[in-house]
Structure formats: C-alpha cells, structure tokens
Design a protein around this motif. Sequence first.
Motif, mmCIF file in Angstrom:
data_model
loop_
_atom_site.group_PDB
_atom_site.id
_atom_site.type_symbol
_atom_site.label_atom_id
_atom_site.label_comp_id
_atom_site.label_asym_id
_atom_site.label_seq_id
_atom_site.Cartn_x
_atom_site.Cartn_y
_atom_site.Cartn_z
ATOM 1 N N HIS A 83 4.777 -12.104 0.742
ATOM 2 C CA HIS A 83 4.921 -12.544 -0.780
ATOM 3 C C HIS A 83 4.596 -11.419 -1.606
ATOM 4 C CE1 HIS A 83 5.121 -15.053 -4.078
ATOM 5 N NE2 HIS A 83 4.055 -14.654 -4.402
ATOM 6 N N GLY A 84 3.610 -10.588 -1.422
ATOM 7 C CA GLY A 84 3.174 -9.560 -2.097
ATOM 8 C C GLY A 84 4.092 -8.451 -2.377
ATOM 9 N N LYS A 85 4.874 -8.281 -1.253
ATOM 10 C CA LYS A 85 5.910 -7.063 -1.263
ATOM 11 C C LYS A 85 7.119 -7.660 -2.093
ATOM 12 C CE LYS A 85 8.714 -4.522 1.793
ATOM 13 N NZ LYS A 85 9.196 -3.726 3.021
ATOM 14 N N GLN A 86 7.538 -8.918 -1.969
ATOM 15 C CA GLN A 86 8.622 -9.333 -2.948
ATOM 16 C C GLN A 86 8.298 -9.353 -4.571
ATOM 17 O OE1 GLN A 86 11.233 -9.866 -0.901
ATOM 18 N NE2 GLN A 86 9.486 -9.489 0.651
ATOM 19 N N VAL A 87 7.066 -9.608 -4.892
ATOM 20 C CA VAL A 87 6.523 -9.497 -6.037
ATOM 21 C C VAL A 87 6.468 -8.178 -6.675
ATOM 22 C CG1 VAL A 87 4.799 -10.235 -7.623
ATOM 23 C CG2 VAL A 87 5.343 -11.727 -5.819
ATOM 24 N N PHE A 88 5.922 -7.254 -5.998
ATOM 25 C CA PHE A 88 5.675 -5.806 -6.526
ATOM 26 C C PHE A 88 6.246 -4.768 -6.130
ATOM 27 C CE2 PHE A 88 1.463 -8.220 -6.775
ATOM 28 C CZ PHE A 88 1.194 -8.311 -8.079
ATOM 29 N N SER A 89 7.212 -4.953 -4.865
ATOM 30 C CA SER A 89 7.932 -3.765 -4.529
ATOM 31 C C SER A 89 8.738 -4.327 -3.599
ATOM 32 C CB SER A 89 7.250 -2.423 -3.926
ATOM 33 O OG SER A 89 6.303 -2.874 -2.920
ATOM 34 N N PRO A 90 9.950 -5.064 -3.543
ATOM 35 C CA PRO A 90 10.867 -5.588 -2.500
ATOM 36 C C PRO A 90 11.232 -4.724 -1.719
ATOM 37 C CG PRO A 90 11.384 -6.392 -4.961
ATOM 38 C CD PRO A 90 10.305 -5.355 -5.145
ATOM 39 N N ASN A 91 11.655 -3.197 -2.278
ATOM 40 C CA ASN A 91 12.349 -2.556 -1.306
ATOM 41 C C ASN A 91 11.468 -1.259 -0.772
ATOM 42 O OD1 ASN A 91 14.900 -3.697 -1.776
ATOM 43 N ND2 ASN A 91 14.852 -2.564 -3.846
ATOM 44 N N SER A 92 10.071 -1.627 -0.798
ATOM 45 C CA SER A 92 9.340 -0.494 -0.430
ATOM 46 C C SER A 92 8.058 -1.075 -0.150
ATOM 47 C CB SER A 92 9.200 0.847 -1.157
ATOM 48 O OG SER A 92 8.368 0.361 -2.308
ATOM 49 N N ASN A 93 7.157 -0.126 0.622
ATOM 50 C CA ASN A 93 5.620 -0.839 0.675
ATOM 51 C C ASN A 93 4.674 -0.106 -0.247
ATOM 52 O OD1 ASN A 93 6.055 -2.162 3.248
ATOM 53 N ND2 ASN A 93 5.945 -0.348 4.572
ATOM 54 N N ASP A 94 5.243 0.243 -1.348
ATOM 55 C CA ASP A 94 4.456 0.653 -2.620
ATOM 56 C C ASP A 94 3.460 -0.417 -3.147
ATOM 57 O OD1 ASP A 94 5.701 2.914 -2.311
ATOM 58 O OD2 ASP A 94 7.143 2.790 -4.175
ATOM 59 N N TYR A 95 3.732 -1.701 -2.730
ATOM 60 C CA TYR A 95 2.885 -2.799 -3.185
ATOM 61 C C TYR A 95 1.532 -2.437 -2.658
ATOM 62 C CZ TYR A 95 3.206 -5.031 1.376
ATOM 63 O OH TYR A 95 2.969 -5.515 2.728
ATOM 64 N N LEU A 96 1.258 -1.963 -1.579
ATOM 65 C CA LEU A 96 0.089 -1.485 -0.863
ATOM 66 C C LEU A 96 -0.720 -0.630 -1.591
ATOM 67 C CD1 LEU A 96 1.096 -1.332 2.695
ATOM 68 C CD2 LEU A 96 0.090 -3.426 1.739
ATOM 69 N N LYS A 97 -0.283 0.159 -2.374
ATOM 70 C CA LYS A 97 -0.852 0.934 -3.362
ATOM 71 C C LYS A 97 -1.231 0.407 -4.804
ATOM 72 C CE LYS A 97 1.514 4.738 -1.132
ATOM 73 N NZ LYS A 97 2.613 5.991 -1.303
ATOM 74 N N ASN A 98 -0.876 -0.775 -5.044
ATOM 75 C CA ASN A 98 -0.865 -1.268 -6.369
ATOM 76 C C ASN A 98 -2.226 -2.316 -6.419
ATOM 77 O OD1 ASN A 98 -0.539 -2.945 -8.560
ATOM 78 N ND2 ASN A 98 1.432 -3.158 -8.439
ATOM 79 N N PRO A 99 -3.210 -2.061 -7.252
ATOM 80 C CA PRO A 99 -4.309 -2.622 -7.336
ATOM 81 C C PRO A 99 -4.044 -4.272 -7.553
ATOM 82 C CG PRO A 99 -4.662 -0.722 -8.255
ATOM 83 C CD PRO A 99 -3.213 -0.718 -8.104
ATOM 84 N N LYS A 100 -3.109 -4.500 -8.342
ATOM 85 C CA LYS A 100 -2.754 -5.747 -8.722
ATOM 86 C C LYS A 100 -2.440 -6.629 -7.388
ATOM 87 C CE LYS A 100 -0.904 -4.742 -13.278
ATOM 88 N NZ LYS A 100 0.261 -4.804 -14.336
ATOM 89 N N PHE A 101 -1.896 -6.181 -6.485
ATOM 90 C CA PHE A 101 -1.423 -6.833 -5.493
ATOM 91 C C PHE A 101 -2.817 -7.134 -4.542
ATOM 92 C CE2 PHE A 101 -1.626 -6.229 -0.711
ATOM 93 C CZ PHE A 101 -0.776 -7.462 -0.077
ATOM 94 N N TRP A 102 -3.795 -6.371 -4.332
ATOM 95 C CA TRP A 102 -4.870 -6.700 -3.799
ATOM 96 C C TRP A 102 -5.893 -7.359 -4.662
ATOM 97 C CZ3 TRP A 102 -4.915 -5.451 0.898
ATOM 98 C CH2 TRP A 102 -4.131 -4.140 1.334
#
Length: 237
Positions: A83-102
């Motif tokens: 779900h976090g990937k769809q919200v923050f970076s649907p086409n990459s794993n950049d969401y894992l570097k996003n403090p908002k996701f964590w």
Amino acid sequence: MTKTKLLLSTLALAITSTVVSLPAQAEANNINPGVTINQLSHRQPIHWVSVEQIAASLKGKPPMNVGFDVDDTVLFSSPAFFHGKQVFSPNSNDYLKNPKFWDEVSNGWDKFSIPKESARALIEMHLKRGDHIYFITGRPKPSSGHEELTEIIQKDFNIPAKQMSPVMFSGPSHGAKVSYIKDNHIKLYYGDSDGDILDARAAGAQAIRVLRPSNSTNRPMPHNGSLGERVLVNSEY
C-alpha cells in the motif's frame, strides 16, 4: 489376392510409423517433464527445528529475555508495504527512503499486516516459560516519536504488558541491532534475514532463522541455513 496383401502391408507400415513417432511427438509437446524420485527426495543439509524442540532445549533454564524481528518474522507486513508503495512511489522502491512512509506504516498501517501463526506458536511457548519478549525492528524510528506498532503486536499476539517491552526501532544500518540485543541481555533472537542472524551472534545471543513468506515484497529472498543457523520448520506463515 496380391492387391489385398499390398493393401495390408501398406496399412501395417503406416500404423508402425505412427506408433514409432508418438513418443518423440509426445515428448516435444509435453510442457511438464516430471521429476525423478531422487529429485523429489533431495533436501538441503539445513538444521531444521520445531517449536517443540526449541522448548525442549530450554527446559530447566530460568526465564530469559527473548528477541524478535518484526517484518516477515512475526508480521507478514507486505500488505502495508505494498500500500505504501502505491501511495508514495508506484513505479519504484523510493518509498522506502521516504520518512512519511515509515511514519505511516508504524502508526496504523500494520493493522493490515497479518500475524504469522509460526510466530504465535513461538510467542506462546516463551510466554509459558515466563520469558520477557523484546521486538527489534530495522525500521527507522517515526519522526514524531509516536508509534502504534507496539500496541498492534501486543493485541495481535495477546501478550501481557508485563512480559513485553515497547518495540525498538534500530534503523536499517548494518549491525544496527547488535547494541539493542546486547544492552537488553537478550539470549535468543529470531529473525528472517542474514542481518538478524549476524547481529544476534555479534551480541552474544543464539540466533534462529524464521522463514520469510514466499510472497513477501522484501526481495531478494535469503538463503536459509546458509550461516549454519537453526531454521524453524514451517515458519513461512
């Protein structure tokens, strides 16, 4: 009479040609080659253990501090991560570097994570022994300092407050869990990654591998047993 014999000979030759060509044709069209009994029975030399065997190895020992990793060890948290990937970076794993996701994943999204039954069995065994349970995750600590992961885990596994400490967020750095394991005198630590096994050993604790679910979003998959550690059987769910 001659014509009859010629007809029969031609028919026999046609049948023979068809029969002979069938195996080769069947082999060419077969998309399932099958396996030999040797292939079916082959197993890797891994030190498998069950919850019952772990309990037996601890029989007679006083209550101790026991540690668990979180993601893929006690929680199948891929639904929250997906779900976090769809919200923050649907086409990459950049969401894992996003403090908002964590911040989000540790403050409510784990309500969509699925408690693993193997973890439930382990936790119940340790609670019966009177052990105190620690959870150490490689997630970064939420920027606000607030987290709901402790409450979710405690509820999911029905852990008495007196036998559980708040979740510790070590962050993903190499060796980050060593000090947490050592400072809290954790004697036995469970985890799904190579880092979990190595950090536990570096801190002087025993390490037991828990299988990562095959449909986890956390890739690549680890090579279970490659470090000579004990591996909990049937612990992928």
